[in-house]
Design a protein around this motif. Structure first.
Motif, PDB file in Angstrom:
ATOM      1  N   GLY A   1     -50.580  34.953 -14.469  1.00 35.79           N
ATOM      2  CA  GLY A   1     -50.684  34.575 -15.876  1.00 35.79           C
ATOM      3  C   GLY A   1     -52.099  34.777 -16.383  1.00 35.79           C
ATOM      4  O   GLY A   1     -52.545  34.070 -17.287  1.00 35.79           O
TER       5      GLY A   1
ATOM      6  N   ARG B   1     -43.545  28.858 -19.233  1.00 34.89           N
ATOM      7  CA  ARG B   1     -43.896  29.637 -20.419  1.00 34.89           C
ATOM      8  C   ARG B   1     -44.958  30.688 -20.084  1.00 34.89           C
ATOM      9  O   ARG B   1     -44.919  31.800 -20.606  1.00 34.89           O
ATOM     10  CB  ARG B   1     -44.395  28.689 -21.517  1.00 34.89           C
ATOM     11  CG  ARG B   1     -44.463  29.310 -22.890  1.00 34.89           C
ATOM     12  CD  ARG B   1     -44.370  28.285 -23.998  1.00 34.89           C
ATOM     13  NE  ARG B   1     -45.070  27.046 -23.690  1.00 34.89           N
ATOM     14  CZ  ARG B   1     -44.456  25.878 -23.542  1.00 34.89           C
ATOM     15  NH1 ARG B   1     -43.134  25.784 -23.656  1.00 34.89           N
ATOM     16  NH2 ARG B   1     -45.152  24.776 -23.300  1.00 34.89           N
ATOM     17  N   VAL B   2     -45.893  30.341 -19.191  1.00 37.25           N
ATOM     18  CA  VAL B   2     -46.909  31.304 -18.755  1.00 37.25           C
ATOM     19  C   VAL B   2     -46.237  32.529 -18.132  1.00 37.25           C
ATOM     20  O   VAL B   2     -46.571  33.681 -18.452  1.00 37.25           O
ATOM     21  CB  VAL B   2     -47.871  30.657 -17.738  1.00 37.25           C
ATOM     22  CG1 VAL B   2     -48.737  31.714 -17.064  1.00 37.25           C
ATOM     23  CG2 VAL B   2     -48.749  29.618 -18.424  1.00 37.25           C
TER      24      VAL B   2
ATOM     25  N   ALA C   1     -42.873  39.152 -20.713  1.00 36.69           N
ATOM     26  CA  ALA C   1     -42.332  39.626 -21.986  1.00 36.69           C
ATOM     27  C   ALA C   1     -42.621  41.112 -22.162  1.00 36.69           C
ATOM     28  O   ALA C   1     -43.741  41.569 -22.002  1.00 36.69           O
ATOM     29  CB  ALA C   1     -42.931  38.828 -23.140  1.00 36.69           C
TER      30      ALA C   1
ATOM     31  N   GLU D   1     -44.156  34.565 -20.809  1.00 35.32           N
ATOM     32  CA  GLU D   1     -45.007  35.348 -21.712  1.00 35.32           C
ATOM     33  C   GLU D   1     -45.597  36.562 -21.000  1.00 35.32           C
ATOM     34  O   GLU D   1     -45.743  37.630 -21.599  1.00 35.32           O
ATOM     35  CB  GLU D   1     -46.124  34.461 -22.271  1.00 35.32           C
ATOM     36  CG  GLU D   1     -45.619  33.399 -23.247  1.00 35.32           C
ATOM     37  CD  GLU D   1     -46.723  32.455 -23.703  1.00 35.32           C
ATOM     38  OE1 GLU D   1     -47.855  32.558 -23.150  1.00 35.32           O
ATOM     39  OE2 GLU D   1     -46.466  31.610 -24.578  1.00 35.32           O
ATOM     40  N   THR D   2     -45.929  36.393 -19.722  1.00 27.92           N
ATOM     41  CA  THR D   2     -46.471  37.523 -18.963  1.00 27.92           C
ATOM     42  C   THR D   2     -45.417  38.606 -18.767  1.00 27.92           C
ATOM     43  O   THR D   2     -45.722  39.807 -18.827  1.00 27.92           O
ATOM     44  CB  THR D   2     -46.984  37.057 -17.590  1.00 27.92           C
ATOM     45  OG1 THR D   2     -47.981  36.047 -17.768  1.00 27.92           O
ATOM     46  CG2 THR D   2     -47.581  38.214 -16.803  1.00 27.92           C
TER      47      THR D   2
END
Length: 299
Positions: A164, A219-220, A226, A223-224
């Motif tokens: 992350g 979430r980290v 994504a 998002e990475t």
């Protein structure tokens, strides 16, 4: 994804040990998948001649060189089928093993080595060599473990460690390429270790909303990752968030994997193994790929 230049070779360190021969077969498969030349390299460090500091007699050097050359010729013949149409070459280079492989990494797209070797006159790849090459190589290094404590009937999946942090994309690019080439799925693992468990004040753990922390860490990872699913739609992806020390979590996740991929942050040419890289390198039971992450430049 970054596609390695096909002209850059896959280089493997060979010393005649069974572990190194297995690493050569693994390197041949990588060369075939990448459409890259395969180079088998052995080193003749001056230590072979004991404490002698003068140039050894030509006859002695020639005899040792021929012995090592015989080993390389034999291994080259063994891996020819696995390499497919990839050209196979070999060479004996005078120098310290770690220096020889480190220099080769500057022109290679991948360096492959065993985690330990035979030592002695034919010894090229030992645990200390792997530990010296991995943190300083200019290209990814693939290390084949020599582990007899775990037997897996059918290995599947490429496991990748996700921090992350900046640099994850380089590691993920390599991992996705490997998963796509192998026709398997990708398991993205993000491990986190709370500070409380690293201190004597573990009783404070009851004051922490761990469900919220887990959501933040999840979430980290999300998002990475994504965008990667869309970028490489043919590779199934599973995301795993683990509350544990990173090395232990990755070794556990990769217990039945084909390959474990992690990143190593390069700080300088004298860089040593970080605690996570060291822990994974010496405990994993599957092949380990370490991808160099260049330092972040200010500006």
């Amino acid at each position: 994804m970054t596609v390695p230049a096909p002209g850059r070779p896959v280089v493997v360190g060979v010393d005649g040990s069974e572990n190194a021969r297995a690493a050569a077969h693994l390197a041949a498969e990588e060369a075939r998948r990448r459409g890259a030349p395969l180079e088998l390299v052995s080193a003749l460090p001056r230590a072979f001649f004991g404490t002698v500091t003068v140039t050894p007699e030509p006859g002695l050097f020639s005899a040792i060189n021929e012995r090592v050359s015989e080993v390389l010729r034999s291994v080259a013949a063994e891996v020819a089928d696995a390499a497919g149409e990839a050209p196979v070459s070999w060479s004996v280079v005078e120098g310290a093993p770690a220096d020889v492989l480190r220099e080769a990494s500057g022109r290679a797209q991948l360096v492959v080595l065993g985690s330990r070797g035979v030592g002695g006159v034919a010894g090229l790849v030992t645990g200390s060599t792997a530990s010296a090459v991995v943190p300083t190589a200019d290209c990814p290094v693939l290390v084949l473990p020599d582990d007899v404590s775990t037997t897996v009937s059918e290995r599947r999946s490429v496991v990748v460690g996700v921090e992350g942090r900046p640099g994850d994309d380089e590691v993920l690019s390599f991992a996705f390429e490997e998963a796509a080439a192998r026709g398997t799925d990708l398991v993205a693992v993000h491990a986190w270790q709370d500070v409380v468990l690293e201190t004597p004040y573990q009783s404070l753990s009851v004051l922490v909303d761990w469900s919220s922390v887990r959501e933040d860490e999840g979430r980290v990872l999300a998002e990475t990752m994504a965008g990667w699913r869309d970028k490489v739609p043919d590779v199934p992806v599973r995301e795993v968030v683990v509350r544990d020390r990173t090395a232990r979590a990755l070794v556990a996740a990769a217990l039945t994997a084909e390959l474990l991929v992690i990143g190593h942050r390069r700080r300088n040419r004298l860089a040593r193994l970080g605690s996570t890289t060291h822990g994974v390198l010496h405990r994993t039971t599957c092949p380990l790929a370490v991808v160099p992450i260049p330092p972040v430049t200010a500006g």
